[in-house]
Design a protein around this motif. Structure first.
Motif, PDB file in Angstrom:
ATOM      1  N   LEU A 179      22.867 -36.565  44.511  1.00 56.65           N
ATOM      2  CA  LEU A 179      22.212 -35.900  43.299  1.00 56.65           C
ATOM      3  C   LEU A 179      22.328 -34.360  43.058  1.00 56.65           C
ATOM      4  O   LEU A 179      21.946 -33.883  41.798  1.00 56.65           O
ATOM      5  CB  LEU A 179      20.642 -36.646  43.224  1.00 56.65           C
ATOM      6  N   CYS A 180      22.287 -33.704  44.084  1.00 56.84           N
ATOM      7  CA  CYS A 180      22.545 -32.323  44.091  1.00 56.84           C
ATOM      8  C   CYS A 180      23.735 -31.900  42.986  1.00 56.84           C
ATOM      9  O   CYS A 180      23.716 -30.650  42.582  1.00 56.84           O
ATOM     10  CB  CYS A 180      22.565 -31.439  45.355  1.00 56.84           C
ATOM     11  N   LEU A 181      24.642 -32.663  42.958  1.00 55.63           N
ATOM     12  CA  LEU A 181      25.759 -32.500  42.134  1.00 55.63           C
ATOM     13  C   LEU A 181      25.638 -32.412  40.552  1.00 55.63           C
ATOM     14  O   LEU A 181      26.057 -32.248  39.719  1.00 55.63           O
ATOM     15  CB  LEU A 181      26.748 -33.455  42.196  1.00 55.63           C
ATOM     16  N   GLU A 182      24.306 -33.038  40.167  1.00 50.08           N
ATOM     17  CA  GLU A 182      23.606 -33.452  38.936  1.00 50.08           C
ATOM     18  C   GLU A 182      24.988 -34.289  38.238  1.00 50.08           C
ATOM     19  O   GLU A 182      25.481 -33.999  37.380  1.00 50.08           O
ATOM     20  CB  GLU A 182      23.468 -32.187  38.124  1.00 50.08           C
TER      21      GLU A 182
ATOM     22  N   GLY B 174      27.924 -25.314  42.574  1.00 47.56           N
ATOM     23  CA  GLY B 174      27.088 -23.932  42.459  1.00 47.56           C
ATOM     24  C   GLY B 174      25.848 -24.218  41.869  1.00 47.56           C
ATOM     25  O   GLY B 174      25.307 -23.343  40.982  1.00 47.56           O
ATOM     26  N   ASN B 175      25.115 -25.383  42.044  1.00 44.45           N
ATOM     27  CA  ASN B 175      23.725 -25.613  41.308  1.00 44.45           C
ATOM     28  C   ASN B 175      22.849 -25.016  42.422  1.00 44.45           C
ATOM     29  O   ASN B 175      22.979 -24.684  43.584  1.00 44.45           O
ATOM     30  CB  ASN B 175      23.330 -27.023  41.550  1.00 44.45           C
ATOM     31  N   GLY B 176      21.569 -24.410  41.828  1.00 46.13           N
ATOM     32  CA  GLY B 176      20.585 -23.748  42.645  1.00 46.13           C
ATOM     33  C   GLY B 176      19.394 -24.386  42.805  1.00 46.13           C
ATOM     34  O   GLY B 176      19.052 -25.553  42.925  1.00 46.13           O
ATOM     35  N   ARG B 177      18.247 -23.419  42.746  1.00 44.01           N
ATOM     36  CA  ARG B 177      16.982 -23.649  43.191  1.00 44.01           C
ATOM     37  C   ARG B 177      16.282 -24.814  42.127  1.00 44.01           C
ATOM     38  O   ARG B 177      15.443 -25.683  42.528  1.00 44.01           O
ATOM     39  CB  ARG B 177      16.033 -22.397  42.935  1.00 44.01           C
ATOM     40  N   ALA B 178      16.556 -24.789  40.924  1.00 44.43           N
ATOM     41  CA  ALA B 178      16.126 -25.678  39.946  1.00 44.43           C
ATOM     42  C   ALA B 178      16.462 -27.039  40.496  1.00 44.43           C
ATOM     43  O   ALA B 178      15.685 -28.039  40.307  1.00 44.43           O
ATOM     44  CB  ALA B 178      16.533 -25.420  38.648  1.00 44.43           C
ATOM     45  N   THR B 179      17.703 -27.269  40.512  1.00 44.29           N
ATOM     46  CA  THR B 179      18.347 -28.701  40.907  1.00 44.29           C
ATOM     47  C   THR B 179      17.664 -29.033  42.293  1.00 44.29           C
ATOM     48  O   THR B 179      17.377 -30.345  42.352  1.00 44.29           O
ATOM     49  CB  THR B 179      19.940 -28.504  41.155  1.00 44.29           C
ATOM     50  N   ARG B 180      17.665 -28.081  43.177  1.00 36.18           N
ATOM     51  CA  ARG B 180      17.033 -28.548  44.533  1.00 36.18           C
ATOM     52  C   ARG B 180      15.681 -29.032  44.344  1.00 36.18           C
ATOM     53  O   ARG B 180      15.198 -30.101  44.925  1.00 36.18           O
ATOM     54  CB  ARG B 180      17.074 -27.254  45.461  1.00 36.18           C
ATOM     55  N   ALA B 181      14.901 -28.130  43.645  1.00 39.16           N
ATOM     56  CA  ALA B 181      13.405 -28.719  43.310  1.00 39.16           C
ATOM     57  C   ALA B 181      13.516 -30.125  42.496  1.00 39.16           C
ATOM     58  O   ALA B 181      12.414 -30.690  43.097  1.00 39.16           O
ATOM     59  CB  ALA B 181      12.804 -27.710  42.460  1.00 39.16           C
ATOM     60  N   ARG B 182      14.263 -30.286  41.581  1.00 40.56           N
ATOM     61  CA  ARG B 182      14.078 -31.729  40.773  1.00 40.56           C
ATOM     62  C   ARG B 182      14.545 -32.854  42.018  1.00 40.56           C
ATOM     63  O   ARG B 182      14.013 -33.902  41.918  1.00 40.56           O
ATOM     64  CB  ARG B 182      15.199 -31.650  39.736  1.00 40.56           C
TER      65      ARG B 182
END
Length: 231
Positions: free
Chosen positions: A146-149, A105-113
């Motif tokens: 990495l999108c999983l953090e 359930g990660n979003g735009r901030a994770t995508r940007a990083r």
């Protein structure tokens, strides 16, 4: 910390892992090293729930997730970059990344990083994954994980077949994840990469866990490398 205790696993009637133990600590790169067919990829699949265990436990920070179905394991923060990348080849770069984001359930901030780490992917967001070069596909497979953090990252032969510039990028990514406290389990056959990137090496032989040593105690001429890898 990721811990395997007494794990047995295999494919149907063929057992590959026998009473296998492994520990990966936060903020370290642990290299799983052994000959072809020793059970390295099987170990990663067992962690991800892709193979049923015939015995033992897989735990993360003391919590047993041995019985979790495979689709639940990434939700616990375990990222997996399999050998051969296993992308959704007909989907675009952007869509593959979105699938990675959806798992927790990660979003735009994770995508940007993530895209900041792999700027070339930002230039290819609308391109189908199957049209990327081998190095770009490896970037995308790593970015998706990495999108999983993740708190744990499993990498199976991440530099296989890549040119030096791509190998360096993967190396920098691993170092960045380690600096963020991620526990990294690396399957790698390039001895130079093992000696310069990992913190500890866990040897595996015929599905059995063997010595675990600090990488600082190894050299390219070490008897342990000759014994378990044949170099």
């Amino acid at each position: 910390m990721l811990k395997l205790a007494g794990v047995g696993a295999g494919y149907g009637p063929v057992q590959v892992l026998y009473d296998f133990d492994l520990e990966a600590r936060a903020g370290e790169v642990l290299c799983l090293l052994g000959r072809n067919g020793a059970g390295k990829t099987t170990t990663l699949k067992a962690i991800m729930g892709l193979l049923p265990l015939s015995g033992g436990k897989v735990m993360l920070n003391g919590a047993d997730f041995t019985a979790l179905p495979a689709h639940e394991v990434p939700k616990r923060g375990i990222g997996y970059v399999p050998q051969g990348r296993r992308l959704f080849s007909e989907l675009t770069v952007s869509e593959n990344i979105e699938i990675g984001l959806m798992a927790r359930g990660n979003g735009r901030a994770t995508r940007a990083r993530v895209l900041e780490m792999f700027p070339r992917l930002s230039e290819r967001l609308d391109q189908r994954a199957e049209t990327l070069s081998g190095g770009e596909q490896q970037m995308l497979a790593t970015a998706r994980a990495l999108c999983l953090e993740p708190s744990v990252l499993l990498l199976d032969e991440p530099t296989e077949g890549l040119q030096p510039s791509m190998i360096q990028l993967i190396r920098e990514t691993v170092e960045a994840m380690r600096a963020q406290g991620v526990a990294i389990v690396l399957v790698e056959q390039r001895i130079e990469a093992v000696l310069t990137l990992s913190d500890r090496v866990a040897f595996i032989e015929n599905g059995h866990s063997r010595e675990v040593v600090d990488t600082s105690d190894l050299t390219a001429a070490s008897p342990l490398l000759k014994k378990y890898v044949g170099v």
